[in-house]
Write an enzyme that holds these catalytic residues in place. Structure first.
Site, short mmCIF file in Angstrom:
data_model
loop_
_atom_site.label_atom_id
_atom_site.label_comp_id
_atom_site.label_asym_id
_atom_site.label_seq_id
_atom_site.Cartn_x
_atom_site.Cartn_y
_atom_site.Cartn_z
N HIS A 44 -25.26 35.70 55.55
CA HIS A 44 -25.32 36.64 54.44
C HIS A 44 -24.91 38.07 54.77
O HIS A 44 -24.98 38.95 53.92
CB HIS A 44 -26.75 36.71 53.86
CG HIS A 44 -27.07 35.57 52.95
ND1 HIS A 44 -26.84 35.62 51.60
CD2 HIS A 44 -27.58 34.35 53.21
CE1 HIS A 44 -27.21 34.47 51.05
NE2 HIS A 44 -27.66 33.68 52.00
N LYS A 60 -29.88 47.49 41.76
CA LYS A 60 -29.81 46.67 42.98
C LYS A 60 -30.70 47.35 44.00
O LYS A 60 -31.23 48.42 43.73
CB LYS A 60 -28.36 46.60 43.49
CG LYS A 60 -27.66 47.98 43.52
CD LYS A 60 -26.22 47.90 43.98
CE LYS A 60 -25.24 47.37 42.96
NZ LYS A 60 -24.71 46.06 43.30
N ARG A 61 -30.90 46.75 45.18
CA ARG A 61 -31.69 47.44 46.19
C ARG A 61 -31.06 48.78 46.54
O ARG A 61 -29.84 48.95 46.46
CB ARG A 61 -31.84 46.56 47.45
CG ARG A 61 -32.87 45.47 47.30
CD ARG A 61 -34.25 45.99 46.97
NE ARG A 61 -34.86 46.63 48.10
CZ ARG A 61 -35.68 46.03 48.95
NH1 ARG A 61 -36.03 44.76 48.76
NH2 ARG A 61 -36.20 46.68 49.97
N LYS A 88 -24.71 50.44 49.68
CA LYS A 88 -24.44 50.17 48.25
C LYS A 88 -24.01 51.44 47.51
O LYS A 88 -23.55 51.39 46.38
CB LYS A 88 -25.67 49.55 47.59
CG LYS A 88 -25.97 48.12 48.08
CD LYS A 88 -27.18 47.55 47.39
CE LYS A 88 -27.55 46.13 47.79
NZ LYS A 88 -26.69 45.09 47.21
N THR A 107 -24.28 39.46 43.60
CA THR A 107 -24.43 38.53 42.47
C THR A 107 -24.73 39.32 41.21
O THR A 107 -24.47 38.85 40.11
CB THR A 107 -25.56 37.51 42.71
OG1 THR A 107 -26.73 38.21 43.14
CG2 THR A 107 -25.15 36.47 43.74
N LYS A 166 -23.56 38.79 37.05
CA LYS A 166 -24.45 38.81 35.88
C LYS A 166 -23.93 39.79 34.82
O LYS A 166 -23.93 39.49 33.63
CB LYS A 166 -25.87 39.23 36.29
CG LYS A 166 -26.54 38.31 37.30
CD LYS A 166 -27.82 38.96 37.86
CE LYS A 166 -28.29 38.26 39.12
NZ LYS A 166 -29.27 39.05 39.88
C1 LIG Z 1 -29.19 39.70 41.06
C2 LIG Z 1 -30.31 40.49 41.58
C3 LIG Z 1 -30.15 41.23 42.76
C4 LIG Z 1 -28.84 41.29 43.52
O1 LIG Z 1 -28.06 42.36 43.03
P1 LIG Z 1 -26.80 42.90 43.83
O2 LIG Z 1 -26.21 43.90 42.89
O3 LIG Z 1 -25.90 41.74 44.05
O4 LIG Z 1 -27.30 43.51 45.08
C5 LIG Z 1 -31.21 41.98 43.21
N1 LIG Z 1 -32.39 42.00 42.56
C6 LIG Z 1 -32.57 41.31 41.41
C7 LIG Z 1 -33.88 41.38 40.74
C8 LIG Z 1 -31.55 40.53 40.89
O5 LIG Z 1 -31.76 39.84 39.76
#
Ligand SMILES: *Cc1c(COP(=O)(O)O)cnc(C)c1O
Length: 810
Positions: free
Chosen positions: A355, A543-544, A549, A651, A655
């Site tokens: 990952h 995101k985190r 990022k 991911t 979405k």
């Molecule tokens: C999809 C998701 C992530 C991952 O988000 P990235 O933008 O790909 O880092 C993190 N936290 C939650 C709650 C998510 O649903």
């Protein structure tokens, strides 16, 4: 069984009576929720039994997905939808006078994960069940999930996430399936009747008790299992003598130290810190999981030599990598196989998903710690490594340099990624670019040695949760337009391409988006007291919180806009609402300060009459799955702006795309594949490429201070961090400032700034052209089907697991 509204109502009323001796209207919401959950579980139970029976009889391949994290979120909605009774249930509740929204809100998120990695595991469970793959999850039942985030005075404050406090309606404790996991002690070899036996003595026992959650496939009869392990003291180990002598504290001590193993999820994202408890957690669930697989395998009465033909184990990152040695231990010490057979079976069973390529995030354990806690596992790991090093030595004609570089054990550390690679038959990256970087950069020695092991499996998301459930209005419109077969075959979303230019369809998608934005504006008003304009561009980065990022790049663009507005209040820009949501690891100071920076900027800008009608900033507290489901349907712009080469896949990007947001992106992770799918007209790219980033790291020619000196905008912004402009304490943001200058901006924020600002202006320009924008949004939705995790899972099943789907008949 066909469930219609009337028999659903009867079942439900009966359930409330039986569980709580209450009728529907008088019951508390908690009881109403619990009775519903229990009823849903009843509806699943027949198919669950049947599924297990079928798997046991058919003896085909079963897959076990081992993951330290499962970020499941809520299950009520997805269970109802997968059962196909959501509408019936909502209508029945209407009849009974129960407020559906309030019932939904009773459920606490199962937040047993940090972010993308844990959410991927949850999406995979849904897709395995929905595509009929016999695939189960194996992990830890943490008593506390990822901390709950509160924002106080702009700072992140962490609060324990006591998600089990009301009980968990979905799980079933399986007392009779408990196993023993052994830590520490002494291991030696003993000759007995001419055979060598392994003796393990003076170990500490921990009882692993499984809690099973049914994973219901979408409108099929498959019900797979998520098995999460809880750590308890062995009954015989509870110190009754201390207890009966009145020394309660002492008797409790051991109990606490054991139960600590499944007490709390480590809140680290990407950085491991080598803590003993973490290693205990890893071995705990891996050993329990492998033992339980072995038990059910032996029930099937098959030869152990064929184990790998019936069992596939996928390890999600390196956290479960000790599974390699644990399976060797079970096959040799418990089942009496010799090394060569055990090794062949083990490598044919295990597969590893990588990952990250960030060196600092690659997991490694000090030999001393590992050896003491897991003496037998260490012996086996050492022997795997000895044989592996021998192979390298011979293949490369005595090249010790190669041996040194590739050795699993080196400089007093065990490198878990290397153990996982050597002990598996498959190593996959999670997006095309990421896999190429693994093959040709980070793991190039291993790719040269084992080219056949490497493959790509681009991540995916379950379109059921992330479109059908979270955006039913859009899902219904799609079904009205192209029919409903896209739900079972998400690639058919592609048929929406015929409607991308259709004014009527554009209008309808726009109305749905606007309605979501209005609803969300009300939510923000009542929760944060901030008024935002539903007609503004909703520009979302959730995101985190992590330097790679680059939330900071987003902030720099906002600061630049603000500075422009202060010079020229009549600046012609489309009003924009910048929405952030992010948890920072509690020990990651820079990330926490970035949260404070966003909130500081928000209160400054949102209260400044010069700016507040043009730009607003919202920081959403406690980002998690449920909040993601709320915010993603509202987004116009999806911020996917990591430093190229750093985001393995992402991911979140998928979405947003599926919900019709336009991505502003670097060519990183799966953004590259989104770009390939939608074409350059339908995504806004900017910034350095991964090759350029890697070249800069190698040639060390990047100098952030040159940009600071030459670009007046950057000069102003960087100064504002520390000159009292933002905060009366000039030191407040000094760490952020110093990470750029003098520490030379590791993640190229200054370098990509100009390109990012231009990309943002392009978005401003495009958003004014309503029809063009809407067409882009529709193309994104149409092309998003390929990112359904159903596709990803089918590729894993076919290419790695060799596990065909099984149809369950009732
Ligand atoms: C999809 C998701 C992530 C991952 O988000 P990235 O933008 O790909 O880092 C993190 N936290 C939650 C709650 C998510 O649903």
């Amino acid at each position: 069984m066909v469930i219609d509204k009337e028999n659903f109502k009867n079942d439900y009323i009966e359930k409330l009576q039986n569980m709580f001796a209450e009728d529907a209207v008088d019951a508390s919401r908690l009881h109403q929720y619990f009775a519903l959950g229990a009823l849903i579980k009843d509806y699943c139970s027949k198919a669950w039994i049947k599924t297990n029976k079928e798997y046991g009889e058919n003896k085909g391949k079963q897959v076990y997905y081992f993951s330290m994290e499962f970020l499941v979120g809520r299950l009520l909605n997805s269970n109802l939808v997968n059962l196909g009774i959501k509408d019936i249930c909502v209508e029945a509740f209407g009849d009974l006078g129960i407020n559906w929204i309030e019932i939904e809100d009773i459920e606490l998120d199962a937040g047993l994960g940090n972010g993308g990695l844990g959410r991927l595991a949850a999406c995979f469970l849904d897709s395995m069940a929905s595509t009929g793959i016999p695939g189960h999850g194996c992990g830890i039942r943490y008593k506390y999930g990822l901390f709950k985030q509160k924002i106080e005075n702009g700072y992140q404050v962490e609060v324990p996430d006591n998600w089990l406090k009301n009980g968990n309606v979905w799980e079933i404790r399986k007392e009779n399936k408990a196993v023993e996991v052994r830590f520490a002690g002494d291991v030696y070899l003993k000759e007995e009747n001419g055979e060598t036996k392994v003796v393990h003595e003076n170990y500490q026992s921990v009882r692993a008790v499984p809690y099973d959650t049914p994973i219901k496939g979408y409108k099929n009869n498959t019900v797979n299992t998520l098995r999460l392990w809880s750590a308890e003291t062995m009954e015989e180990d509870f110190d009754f003598s201390s207890f009966s002598q009145g020394n309660y504290a002492k008797a409790g001590e051991d109990k606490y130290s054991v139960e600590a193993i499944s007490q709390v999820l480590y809140p680290d994202d990407s950085y491991e810190k080598g803590r003993l408890l973490r290693l205990k957690q890893e071995y705990f669930f891996v050993s329990a999981g492998m033992q339980s697989i072995m038990k059910s395998y032996k029930k099937m009465d098959l030869s152990l030599q064929d184990f790998h033909k019936h069992v596939a184990v996928q390890i999600n990152d390196t956290h479960p990598a000790v599974a390699v040695a644990e399976l060797m231990r079970l096959l040799m010490d418990e089942e009496g196989l010799n090394w060569d057979d055990a090794y062949a079976i083990t490598t044919a069973t295990m597969a590893y998903t990588n990952h990250t390529i960030m060196a600092e995030a690659l997991e490694k354990w000090p030999v001393d710690m590992f050896k003491k806690l897991l003496p037998r596992i260490y012996m086996i790991t050492e022997e795997i490594n000895r044989r592996f090093c021998n192979e390298i030595y011979h293949k490369y004609n005595g090249n010790w340099n190669k041996v040194n570089k590739m050795s699993i054990i080196q400089d007093g550390y065990i490198r878990m990624a290397y153990l996982a690679i050597v002990g598996s038959h498959s190593v996959n990256g999670v997006a095309k670019l990421h896999t190429e970087l693994l093959k040709h950069q980070e793991l190039s020695d291993f790719y040269e040695f084992y080219p056949e092991k490497f493959n790509n499996k681009t991540n995916g998301i379950t379109h059921r949760r992330w479109l059908l459930n979270s955006n039913p209005e859009l899902a219904n419109l799609i079904t009205e337009t192209i029919g409903g077969s896209w739900i079972k075959s998400p690639n058919e979303l592609h048929n929406l391409m015929d409607f991308a230019g259709d004014k009527n369809f554009q209008e309808k998608t726009q109305v749905i988006k606007t309605n979501h934005k209005i609803k969300f504006s009300n939510y923000v008003m009542s929760n944060l007291g901030t008024s935002i304009d539903p007609n503004s561009i909703f520009d979302v980065q959730v995101k985190r919180m992590h330097a790679y990022k680059r939330q900071l790049l987003n902030i720099f663009n906002i600061m630049n806009l603000y500075n422009q507005l202060r010079d020229n209040p009549n600046l012609d820009i489309v009003p924009r609402t910048f929405i952030f949501g992010a948890k920072a690891s509690p020990s990651y100071y820079l990330a926490k300060q970035t949260i404070k920076l966003i909130n500081t900027l928000a209160s400054r800008i949102n209260n400044d009459p010069i700016a507040r009608d043009k730009i607003k900033i919202v920081f959403l507290e406690n980002y998690g799955v449920s909040l993601a489901e709320k915010i993603i349907p509202c987004a116009d712009v999806s911020e996917q702006i990591s430093t190229a080469s750093k985001e393995a896949s992402g991911t979140g990007n998928m979405k947003f795309m599926m919900n019709g947001a336009i991505t502003i992106a670097t060519l990183d992770g799966a953004n590259v594949e989104i770009f390939d799918a939608v074409g350059k007209e339908n995504i806004i790219l900017f910034g350095l490429t991964s090759q350029q980033v890697i070249e800069y790291y190698e040639n060390k020619k990047y100098r952030a201070s040159d940009l600071y000196d030459s670009d007046i905008r950057l000069n102003t912004i960087v100064n504002q961090l520390v000159n009292g402009f933002l905060h009366s304490n000039k030191m407040e943001f000094v760490t952020i400032h110093d990470s750029l200058i003098p520490h030379n901006d590791e993640f190229f924020v200054l370098k990509d700034f100009d390109s990012y600002v231009r990309a943002q202006s392009e978005i401003d320009r495009l958003f004014r052209q309503k029809s063009t924008w809407q067409q882009m949004a529709i193309v994104n939705i149409a092309k998003s089907g390929i990112f359904s995790s159903d596709n990803t899972i089918k590729q894993y099943a076919k290419e790695i697991w060799k596990a065909p789907a099984v149809k369950i008949k009732l």
